[in-house]
Design a protein around this motif. Structure first.
Motif, PDB file in Angstrom:
ATOM      1  N   ALA A   1       0.818  -1.216   0.000  1.00  0.00           N
ATOM      2  CA  ALA A   1       0.000   0.000   0.000  1.00  0.00           C
ATOM      3  C   ALA A   1       0.849   1.262   0.000  1.00  0.00           C
ATOM      4  N   GLY A   2       2.163   1.102   0.192  1.00  0.00           N
ATOM      5  CA  GLY A   2       3.053   2.258   0.127  1.00  0.00           C
ATOM      6  C   GLY A   2       3.776   2.597   1.408  1.00  0.00           C
ATOM      7  N   ALA A   3       3.598   1.811   2.469  1.00  0.00           N
ATOM      8  CA  ALA A   3       4.301   2.086   3.725  1.00  0.00           C
ATOM      9  C   ALA A   3       5.786   1.798   3.561  1.00  0.00           C
ATOM     10  N   GLN A   4       6.621   2.785   3.864  1.00  0.00           N
ATOM     11  CA  GLN A   4       8.066   2.603   3.743  1.00  0.00           C
ATOM     12  C   GLN A   4       8.673   2.008   5.005  1.00  0.00           C
ATOM     13  N   HIS A   5       7.989   2.179   6.136  1.00  0.00           N
ATOM     14  CA  HIS A   5       8.506   1.693   7.409  1.00  0.00           C
ATOM     15  C   HIS A   5       7.418   0.906   8.129  1.00  0.00           C
ATOM     16  N   VAL A   6       7.753  -0.323   8.529  1.00  0.00           N
ATOM     17  CA  VAL A   6       6.816  -1.193   9.233  1.00  0.00           C
ATOM     18  C   VAL A   6       7.572  -1.868  10.373  1.00  0.00           C
ATOM     19  N   VAL A   7       6.965  -1.930  11.562  1.00  0.00           N
ATOM     20  CA  VAL A   7       7.568  -2.617  12.702  1.00  0.00           C
ATOM     21  C   VAL A   7       6.664  -3.755  13.150  1.00  0.00           C
ATOM     22  N   ARG A   8       7.265  -4.774  13.730  1.00  0.00           N
ATOM     23  CA  ARG A   8       6.520  -5.920  14.244  1.00  0.00           C
ATOM     24  C   ARG A   8       6.239  -5.777  15.742  1.00  0.00           C
ATOM     25  N   SER A   9       7.006  -4.947  16.419  1.00  0.00           N
ATOM     26  CA  SER A   9       6.831  -4.731  17.854  1.00  0.00           C
ATOM     27  C   SER A   9       7.229  -3.304  18.181  1.00  0.00           C
ATOM     28  N   PHE A  10       6.613  -2.750  19.213  1.00  0.00           N
ATOM     29  CA  PHE A  10       6.904  -1.378  19.604  1.00  0.00           C
ATOM     30  C   PHE A  10       8.090  -1.283  20.560  1.00  0.00           C
ATOM     31  N   ASP A  11       8.588  -2.406  21.057  1.00  0.00           N
ATOM     32  CA  ASP A  11       9.610  -2.324  22.099  1.00  0.00           C
ATOM     33  C   ASP A  11      10.882  -1.657  21.606  1.00  0.00           C
ATOM     34  N   ARG A  12      11.215  -1.833  20.325  1.00  0.00           N
ATOM     35  CA  ARG A  12      12.447  -1.245  19.779  1.00  0.00           C
ATOM     36  C   ARG A  12      12.314   0.259  19.503  1.00  0.00           C
ATOM     37  N   LEU A  13      11.103   0.783  19.628  1.00  0.00           N
ATOM     38  CA  LEU A  13      10.897   2.210  19.430  1.00  0.00           C
ATOM     39  C   LEU A  13      11.106   3.009  20.711  1.00  0.00           C
ATOM     40  N   ILE A  14      11.091   2.326  21.834  1.00  0.00           N
ATOM     41  CA  ILE A  14      11.043   2.995  23.136  1.00  0.00           C
ATOM     42  C   ILE A  14      12.439   3.193  23.681  1.00  0.00           C
ATOM     43  N   GLY A  15      12.696   4.379  24.217  1.00  0.00           N
ATOM     44  CA  GLY A  15      13.979   4.666  24.845  1.00  0.00           C
ATOM     45  C   GLY A  15      14.853   5.479  23.930  1.00  0.00           C
ATOM     46  N   ASP A  16      16.056   5.704  24.365  1.00  0.00           N
ATOM     47  CA  ASP A  16      16.978   6.585  23.648  1.00  0.00           C
ATOM     48  C   ASP A  16      18.189   5.857  23.087  1.00  0.00           C
ATOM     49  N   GLY A  17      18.176   4.511  23.201  1.00  0.00           N
ATOM     50  CA  GLY A  17      19.308   3.744  22.712  1.00  0.00           C
ATOM     51  C   GLY A  17      19.229   3.501  21.223  1.00  0.00           C
ATOM     52  N   GLY A  18      20.137   2.700  20.688  1.00  0.00           N
ATOM     53  CA  GLY A  18      20.180   2.413  19.266  1.00  0.00           C
ATOM     54  C   GLY A  18      19.327   1.224  18.907  1.00  0.00           C
TER      55      GLY A  18
END
Length: 240
Positions: free
Chosen positions: A223-240
């Motif tokens: 549908a055109g999504a360039q970014h897709v994640v399977r879990s939100f845990d890697r989005l949280i925090g300030d690390g890499g």
């Protein structure tokens, strides 16, 4: 807090999903999927049967693109009745669907790490809203039950009286932008459907897809999504 510009919707966008989220001054969440599994126990096909029995009782048989999807049923019925004097029928169907969604919200299952993501964004000072095809009453029922209501406050924007304004129409996204005072260029939508991708594009906001499985991931990217994640845990925090 200084934020980086949100990326444009480019095929070769080098930014990571975390960078996209941290750049957003406002995040608009779809509800069913990114925040909770609304029909985890009170199943969608059961709700669909309730709606179809009511429609059959009126002597109507609208063409349905998905007879197991209650959202699609109310959309298709509204389109079939457009231009007629049957507005009261749509209002009746909407009231019935809303009651069924509220029932489902009482047993909806939280999406993994959704609470943590919302809490983390709020602590960062990110503006938050819900922009969904579900009823605002059902969303608020769930948010109150799970302790998420204070994070979103009055910024819950659900299905309007006219079902044809559901996503992919951007109406509920633009309502979220208005209520938070955020600019589209500084905002991000997190959604899990093709209609979310289209609505975000129409509203001029960046998009991050949430996919529970390979099939959902594939549909979002098609549908055109360039970014897709399977879990939100890697989005949280300030690390890499």
């Amino acid at each position: 807090m200084t934020r980086r510009p949100l990326p444009s919707d480019r095929p070769c966008d080098p930014r990571t999903p975390r960078e996209i989220v941290t750049a957003a001054e406002c995040v608009l969440f779809d509800f069913d999927g990114p925040i909770a599994g609304l029909f985890s126990h009170h199943r969608a096909h059961e709700v669909a049967r309730v709606l179809l029995r009511r429609i059959a009782g009126w002597g109507l048989a609208p063409a349905l693109s998905d007879p197991d999807d209650p959202i699609q049923i109310i959309r298709d019925t509204a389109i079939a009745l457009a231009g007629s004097s049957a507005h009261h029928r749509i209002a009746e169907l909407e009231e019935l669907l809303c009651a069924q969604e509220i029932r489902a919200a009482r047993s909806a299952v939280p999406t993994d790490h959704a609470y943590e993501l919302v809490e983390w964004l709020m602590k960062r000072g990110t503006k938050l809203a819900v922009s969904t095809n579900n009823s605002a009453a059902a969303v608020n029922t769930y948010l109150e039950r799970t302790g998420l209501a204070p994070f979103f406050g009055p910024h819950v924007h659900g299905r309007l009286a006219d079902p044809t304004l559901m996503k992919p129409d951007p109406a509920c996204l633009t309502a979220g932008l208005r209520s938070t005072g955020a600019a589209a260029v500084d905002s991000l939508m997190i959604g899990d459907s093709e209609s979310d991708v289209a609505a975000a594009r129409a509203a001029g906001v960046a998009f991050l897809g949430y996919a529970r499985n390979d099939a959902k991931d594939r549909r979002l990217r098609q549908a055109g999504a360039q970014h897709v994640v399977r879990s939100f845990d890697r989005l949280i925090g300030d690390g890499g």
